[in-house]
Design an enzyme around this catalytic site. Sequence first.
Site, PDB file in Angstrom:
ATOM      1  N   SER A 149      38.666  41.711  39.283  1.00  0.00           N
ATOM      2  CA  SER A 149      40.046  42.028  38.924  1.00  0.00           C
ATOM      3  C   SER A 149      40.910  41.800  40.154  1.00  0.00           C
ATOM      4  O   SER A 149      40.420  41.856  41.291  1.00  0.00           O
ATOM      5  CB  SER A 149      40.161  43.496  38.491  1.00  0.00           C
ATOM      6  OG  SER A 149      41.505  43.937  38.462  1.00  0.00           O
ATOM      7  N   TYR A 162      38.356  52.435  39.651  1.00  0.00           N
ATOM      8  CA  TYR A 162      38.326  51.063  39.147  1.00  0.00           C
ATOM      9  C   TYR A 162      38.489  50.055  40.284  1.00  0.00           C
ATOM     10  O   TYR A 162      37.715  49.096  40.405  1.00  0.00           O
ATOM     11  CB  TYR A 162      39.424  50.876  38.103  1.00  0.00           C
ATOM     12  CG  TYR A 162      39.413  49.531  37.425  1.00  0.00           C
ATOM     13  CD1 TYR A 162      38.536  49.280  36.371  1.00  0.00           C
ATOM     14  CD2 TYR A 162      40.269  48.504  37.827  1.00  0.00           C
ATOM     15  CE1 TYR A 162      38.519  48.049  35.732  1.00  0.00           C
ATOM     16  CE2 TYR A 162      40.258  47.278  37.203  1.00  0.00           C
ATOM     17  CZ  TYR A 162      39.380  47.046  36.151  1.00  0.00           C
ATOM     18  OH  TYR A 162      39.359  45.824  35.529  1.00  0.00           O
TER      19      TYR A 162
END
Length: 257
Positions: A149, A162
Amino acid sequence: MQNYVYPTFDLTGKKAVVTGGSKGIGFTIAAGLAHAGAEVLITGRNESALIEATDEMKKQGYRVSWRASDVTTKKDVEELFDYIDDEFQQIDILINNAGMNIRKSLIEVEEEDWDKVVDTNLKGAFLVGQQAAKRMISQKSGRIINISSILGKIGNPLQTSYAASKGAIDQLTKVWAAELAEHGITVNALAPAYIITPMTEHFLQDEERLEKIINRTLMKRMGQADEMIGPALFFASDASTYVTGQILYVDGGWTAN
């Protein structure tokens, strides 16, 4: 004129495994690999979602099957690869996609929140990647594609666990590339920004948040899930034989801004 070997994205005869393949980016990449000729196995924890996704792809004539598996559990992952050994005899492409997110501020994150996110995103990628690497080393070939990401590179609020997991995925990608290159295996990662999937559709209902995302993105929009297919095919195919250890940002220019 030199006799060039012109690359192709054809994956005919290849066997691919996509974790978290029943929806979102995983489902879309799985369909893209199958469209390019690969035989694809999708995995995940939700059996009914896997069946629905497999049926949808089979309607397009794709060679797709499913197997329920929890990537956070070593026993489940070992059983998954025993199944792969029996049914496919090889694994040419791994899309290490299974992931989740719990958005909370630093002081609100509970230990169990951290464990759920890091176990799925990082431990799961490690367990699956380890088993895939063992097979690929024996074959002396393979493609491992981790789904990272932009949050592995940038900092955003409410992303403690995350972002930590995705930053670690970027480092795993580089370390695995260094270890596995001598065996003919490439390891790369795709790092998307905000892609419209069932996980992110609620962003479209939050006008203030959507405006911030669009303003931060050079292309002034969120990405579509099918815009992940081309980058995935590049890493999965012979078009990228001299590319390893790289993080490709599929982000509409976010990280360039």
